[in-house]
Design a protein around this motif. Structure first.
Motif, short mmCIF file in Angstrom:
data_model
loop_
_atom_site.label_atom_id
_atom_site.label_comp_id
_atom_site.label_asym_id
_atom_site.label_seq_id
_atom_site.Cartn_x
_atom_site.Cartn_y
_atom_site.Cartn_z
N TYR A 53 -1.40 -10.31 -5.10
CA TYR A 53 -0.39 -9.54 -5.83
C TYR A 53 -0.15 -8.17 -5.21
O TYR A 53 0.98 -7.65 -5.24
CB TYR A 53 -0.76 -9.44 -7.31
CG TYR A 53 -0.39 -10.69 -8.05
CD1 TYR A 53 0.94 -10.97 -8.37
CD2 TYR A 53 -1.36 -11.62 -8.41
CE1 TYR A 53 1.29 -12.13 -9.02
CE2 TYR A 53 -1.00 -12.80 -9.07
CZ TYR A 53 0.32 -13.04 -9.38
OH TYR A 53 0.67 -14.19 -10.01
N SER A 54 -1.18 -7.59 -4.62
CA SER A 54 -1.00 -6.32 -3.93
C SER A 54 -0.06 -6.50 -2.76
O SER A 54 0.85 -5.66 -2.53
CB SER A 54 -2.36 -5.80 -3.44
OG SER A 54 -2.19 -4.65 -2.64
N LEU A 56 2.23 -8.87 -2.42
CA LEU A 56 3.56 -9.19 -2.92
C LEU A 56 4.33 -7.94 -3.34
O LEU A 56 5.50 -7.77 -3.02
CB LEU A 56 3.46 -10.17 -4.09
CG LEU A 56 3.22 -11.63 -3.75
CD1 LEU A 56 2.89 -12.43 -4.99
CD2 LEU A 56 4.45 -12.23 -3.05
N PHE A 57 3.67 -7.09 -4.08
CA PHE A 57 4.36 -5.92 -4.62
C PHE A 57 4.55 -4.80 -3.60
O PHE A 57 5.45 -3.99 -3.73
CB PHE A 57 3.63 -5.40 -5.86
CG PHE A 57 3.90 -6.20 -7.09
CD1 PHE A 57 5.03 -5.98 -7.86
CD2 PHE A 57 3.05 -7.22 -7.47
CE1 PHE A 57 5.30 -6.73 -8.99
CE2 PHE A 57 3.30 -7.99 -8.60
CZ PHE A 57 4.43 -7.75 -9.36
N SER A 58 3.70 -4.79 -2.56
CA SER A 58 3.84 -3.76 -1.53
C SER A 58 4.83 -4.17 -0.44
O SER A 58 5.27 -3.34 0.36
CB SER A 58 2.47 -3.49 -0.87
OG SER A 58 2.05 -4.61 -0.12
N ARG A 143 13.58 -9.90 -11.52
CA ARG A 143 12.65 -10.14 -10.44
C ARG A 143 11.66 -8.98 -10.34
O ARG A 143 11.96 -7.86 -10.70
CB ARG A 143 13.41 -10.32 -9.13
CG ARG A 143 14.37 -11.49 -9.18
CD ARG A 143 14.97 -11.71 -7.81
NE ARG A 143 15.86 -12.87 -7.84
CZ ARG A 143 17.11 -12.85 -7.43
NH1 ARG A 143 17.63 -11.74 -6.99
NH2 ARG A 143 17.83 -13.95 -7.48
N GLN A 144 10.49 -9.30 -9.79
CA GLN A 144 9.45 -8.28 -9.75
C GLN A 144 8.93 -8.00 -8.35
O GLN A 144 8.89 -6.86 -7.94
CB GLN A 144 8.28 -8.71 -10.66
CG GLN A 144 8.68 -8.84 -12.12
CD GLN A 144 7.55 -9.33 -12.98
OE1 GLN A 144 6.63 -9.98 -12.49
NE2 GLN A 144 7.59 -9.03 -14.26
N ASP A 145 8.51 -9.04 -7.62
CA ASP A 145 7.89 -8.78 -6.33
C ASP A 145 8.85 -9.00 -5.17
O ASP A 145 10.01 -9.37 -5.36
CB ASP A 145 6.61 -9.61 -6.17
CG ASP A 145 6.89 -11.12 -6.19
OD1 ASP A 145 7.77 -11.56 -5.45
OD2 ASP A 145 6.20 -11.85 -6.93
N SER A 146 8.34 -8.77 -3.95
CA SER A 146 9.20 -8.82 -2.77
C SER A 146 9.77 -10.21 -2.50
O SER A 146 10.86 -10.34 -1.96
CB SER A 146 8.42 -8.33 -1.54
OG SER A 146 7.24 -9.10 -1.34
N GLU A 148 10.48 -12.48 -4.94
CA GLU A 148 11.47 -12.74 -6.00
C GLU A 148 12.76 -11.96 -5.77
O GLU A 148 13.83 -12.39 -6.20
CB GLU A 148 10.86 -12.38 -7.36
CG GLU A 148 9.71 -13.30 -7.75
CD GLU A 148 8.88 -12.76 -8.89
OE1 GLU A 148 8.08 -13.53 -9.44
OE2 GLU A 148 9.00 -11.57 -9.24
N LYS A 149 12.68 -10.82 -5.08
CA LYS A 149 13.86 -10.01 -4.84
C LYS A 149 14.72 -10.52 -3.67
O LYS A 149 15.85 -10.09 -3.52
CB LYS A 149 13.44 -8.56 -4.55
CG LYS A 149 12.87 -7.83 -5.75
CD LYS A 149 12.41 -6.44 -5.34
CE LYS A 149 11.80 -5.70 -6.53
NZ LYS A 149 11.29 -4.37 -6.14
#
Length: 200
Positions: A53-54, A56-58, A143-146, A148-149
């Motif tokens: 998750y780190s 994905l979100f970074s 959408r939340q993470d890279s 999904e965007k």
């Protein structure tokens, strides 16, 4: 009748309803007397789960796809090891081996290599791929993470998933309509494929 240790995987693009349908399917099997366990992937083993998750979100999951898929694969091996002594009749995966192949290929990694690695994982008795008629209908604020965007990535993923639906163990199911509509379609596939009856 279901044999012991039946493995079912729900796959599909992000936001296709996998988690909701996994929960409903688990409840349905339980209501019919089967010991059932639902597992959401990434599997929460603490370290690799947090790292996934780190990344994905970074955005590093997209910058370093080989590293990201390696961490994903390790996470699934840990998950698989946790099932060695499982006593449940039915194990339902919310994503499994196919997601690594599809997302990895869509990110530019060699599909054949990913397929070979996936053979080290449990092969589900049945894989159901949830397909939305238009993945672009998701609004960006959902959408939340890279991953999904990235609408282009999601389109490639959807196309790759559809290619696997010719396999006798893999079925594409429309994710359009209400939750109940999708649930009914999934149960129809399970009933015809596994000789059980989840409609009653």
């Amino acid at each position: 009748m279901l044999r012991k240790k039946m493995f079912i995987a729900l796959e599909g693009c992000d936001m296709s309803g996998k988690t909701t349908q996994t929960k409903l399917l688990k409840q349905s099997f339980s209501d019919h007397g089967f010991l059932t366990r639902a597992i959401k992937v990434p599997f929460n083993d603490s370290f690799t789960y947090k790292l996934i998750y780190s990344m994905l979100f970074s955005g590093s999951a997209k910058r370093f796809p080989a590293l990201f898929q390696t961490v994903q694969f390790c996470n699934k091996l840990i998950c698989q090891a946790s099932l060695l002594l499982a006593k449940q009749d039915v194990i339902i995966f919310d994503r499994w081996h196919m997601s690594s192949v599809v997302y990895g290929t869509a990110s530019g990694l060699p599909q054949r290599l990913l397929e070979l690695l996936s053979k080290l994982l449990i092969e589900p008795d049945l894989t159901i791929v949830l397909i939305r008629s238009d993945n672009q209908t998701l609004s960006r604020d959902e959408r939340q993470d890279s991953y999904e965007k990235d609408s282009e990535l999601q389109a490639r993923v959807a196309s790759l998933y559809k290619r696997y639906c010719d396999n006798k163990r893999v079925f594409c199911v429309s994710a359009d309509g209400t939750i109940s509509d999708v649930t009914a379609r999934i149960k129809t596939v399970i009933n015809s494929s596994l000789s059980t009856d989840l409609h009653s």
